[in-house]
Design a protein around this motif. Structure first.
Motif, mmCIF file in Angstrom:
data_model
loop_
_atom_site.group_PDB
_atom_site.id
_atom_site.type_symbol
_atom_site.label_atom_id
_atom_site.label_comp_id
_atom_site.label_asym_id
_atom_site.label_seq_id
_atom_site.Cartn_x
_atom_site.Cartn_y
_atom_site.Cartn_z
ATOM 1 N N GLN A 131 73.031 -11.140 22.686
ATOM 2 C CA GLN A 131 73.450 -10.558 21.426
ATOM 3 C C GLN A 131 72.246 -9.962 20.704
ATOM 4 O OE1 GLN A 131 75.397 -13.666 19.227
ATOM 5 N NE2 GLN A 131 77.189 -13.711 20.571
ATOM 6 N N LEU A 132 72.485 -8.884 19.982
ATOM 7 C CA LEU A 132 71.429 -8.221 19.222
ATOM 8 C C LEU A 132 71.543 -8.572 17.747
ATOM 9 C CD1 LEU A 132 71.450 -4.658 20.848
ATOM 10 C CD2 LEU A 132 69.857 -6.522 21.270
ATOM 11 N N ASP A 133 70.389 -8.865 17.159
ATOM 12 C CA ASP A 133 70.343 -9.183 15.736
ATOM 13 C C ASP A 133 69.179 -8.412 15.113
ATOM 14 O OD1 ASP A 133 70.267 -10.169 13.193
ATOM 15 O OD2 ASP A 133 69.989 -12.279 13.764
ATOM 16 N N SER A 135 68.601 -8.040 11.899
ATOM 17 C CA SER A 135 68.312 -8.459 10.525
ATOM 18 C C SER A 135 66.797 -8.609 10.365
ATOM 19 C CB SER A 135 69.004 -9.786 10.212
ATOM 20 O OG SER A 135 68.461 -10.834 11.007
ATOM 21 N N ALA A 138 65.262 -11.801 11.744
ATOM 22 C CA ALA A 138 65.233 -11.819 13.205
ATOM 23 C C ALA A 138 64.110 -10.937 13.739
ATOM 24 C CB ALA A 138 66.573 -11.359 13.765
ATOM 25 N N THR A 142 60.879 -12.274 15.953
ATOM 26 C CA THR A 142 60.526 -11.744 17.270
ATOM 27 C C THR A 142 59.020 -11.755 17.488
ATOM 28 O OG1 THR A 142 62.488 -10.324 17.243
ATOM 29 C CG2 THR A 142 60.741 -9.740 18.799
ATOM 30 N N GLU A 148 64.396 -16.797 18.929
ATOM 31 C CA GLU A 148 65.186 -16.718 17.703
ATOM 32 C C GLU A 148 65.112 -15.335 17.083
ATOM 33 O OE1 GLU A 148 66.954 -19.274 16.933
ATOM 34 O OE2 GLU A 148 66.054 -20.611 18.419
ATOM 35 N N ILE A 150 65.286 -10.825 17.891
ATOM 36 C CA ILE A 150 66.274 -9.752 18.031
ATOM 37 C C ILE A 150 67.245 -10.028 19.167
ATOM 38 C CG2 ILE A 150 66.555 -7.310 18.604
ATOM 39 C CD1 ILE A 150 63.895 -6.783 17.192
ATOM 40 N N ILE A 152 69.171 -12.490 21.183
ATOM 41 C CA ILE A 152 69.672 -13.871 21.174
ATOM 42 C C ILE A 152 70.303 -14.160 22.524
ATOM 43 C CG2 ILE A 152 71.166 -15.535 20.014
ATOM 44 C CD1 ILE A 152 71.061 -13.716 17.549
#
Length: 379
Positions: A131-133, A135, A138, A142, A148, A150, A152
């Protein structure tokens, strides 16, 4: 050659082979690798597995502690740490550590993002599990702990085995923790002046004993602070490395390979003591590496290459962006059917990666030295 010159050249001689050792460690693995969603396993490849165990015994975990030691020794070499000198050192580390750290973590992220494009779905069939995050927290994470960040990923066996944390460009954990130690140098300097070698001993005991508990980043920080402080102690107290380390020449020549072999044996027959043997192996490895380098220079067996020494940091911070994909490409092209064939692929991947990165470094140094200084913190 004077003692100071021999000491300096011995440290310089170590930089390049230590970087190649890290590259080899990150290329070789007993866990295999995935290509087109299929895991290439080594269960039926005893030679390759045994070579990996020997690499673990003789090489794994050796380079970074020595890098921390050299960093601590050089940081305090010939100076009194005043406020002005500390600020000057911080400004210098901003260029040589922080900026390359940010740049290469960004590059590591950018190299992963194209895998999510539909046109590459056949090459990376398991990419949908990630999954891409994007925020802001996030993105920042990175640069600290990529697990924890970008990208996941679902939990893996590695998450259970080790809680160490790494940025997106994995080898840069050394740079991250070195920057933390550098920020603490005024306190470390003050403590060293008052506790002498006792603080180093305490940190050494903690580094050794806490290896039995998986404390994640604390274990990594203990490695950073112990070896950096050990090197700093020798500089602050004007200890002659030639005198101090040469006392253990014979013992390190015997103990280092012996401990490496014991580690390999313990993996097979007594894994409960393997961590203890490995810690002893890493500790003795510092004496072994420095004594070998000094011996080679004294005997005129080799000379320091300023080019190779200068390229070591560039190789260190960039190799994981290349070596894994190159290994898969070589496997796809060569399709090795035997144990020895697979071993040859691994060796070839290491050699090609080293040669390619040296070529890139040479071209950057010759044609764009200013750009190289920005991305690698040095020319």
């Amino acid at each position: 050659m004077s003692r100071n010159d021999l000491r300096s050249q011995s440290l310089d001689l170590l930089r390049f082979p230590l970087a190649v050792v890290v590259l080899a460690i990150h290329t070789f693995s007993t866990e295999g690798f995935k290509i087109h969603g299929t895991t290439i396993s080594f269960e039926n490849m005893p030679v390759l597995l045994e070579v990996n165990h020997f690499i673990d015994g003789f090489l794994r975990g050796q380079s970074v502690p020595i890098y921390f030691f050299i960093s601590g020794f050089v940081f305090f070499l010939g100076i009194e740490l005043t406020k002005e000198k500390y600020i000057q050192k911080l400004k210098n580390r901003l260029k040589t550590l922080l900026i390359p750290y940010i740049i290469w973590n960004i590059v590591a992220v950018l190299l992963v993002l194209p895998r999510f494009l539909p046109c590459f779905s056949s090459l990376f069939p398991n990419i949908h599990k990630i999954q891409l995050d994007f925020s802001f927290p996030a993105i920042l994470e990175t640069f600290w702990n990529a697990k924890e960040g970008i990208f996941i990923q679902p939990p893996t066996v590695d998450d259970v085995v080790s809680n160490n944390i790494y940025p997106q460009d994995v080898p840069l954990w050394f740079v991250r923790d070195l920057m933390i130690v550098v920020l603490c140098t005024p306190l470390l300097y003050w403590l060293l002046q008052r506790t002498r070698h006792y603080l180093v001993l305490v940190l050494g005991v903690l580094w050794f004993t806490l290896a039995y508990w998986d404390l994640g980043h604390i274990n990594q920080l203990l490695t950073a602070f112990f070896f950096f402080l050990w090197g700093a102690y020798m500089s602050v107290n004007k200890k002659d490395m030639m005198t101090e380390f040469s006392r253990f020449f014979k013992s390190s020549m015997i103990l280092y390979p012996l401990l490496a072999l014991l580690f390999v044996a313990s993996v097979h027959y007594l894994p409960i003591v393997s961590d203890t043997i490995k810690r002893l192996n890493v500790f003795v490895g510092l004496f072994f590496a420095y004594n070998v380098a000094a011996w080679l220079l004294r005997r005129g067996v080799c000379k320091v290459s300023s080019f190779l020494a200068a390229s070591s940091f560039f190789i260190y911070i960039t190799h994981t962006l290349l070596c894994g994909e190159l290994l898969k490409l070589l496997f796809f092209v060569c399709r090795p059917a035997t144990d020895l064939g697979m071993l040859s692929i691994y060796i070839l991947a290491v050699l090609v990666t080293v040669v390619f990165l040296l070529l890139v470094f040479y071209l950057l140094r010759r044609y764009t030295p200013s750009f190289l200084k920005v991305i690698a913190g040095r020319k």
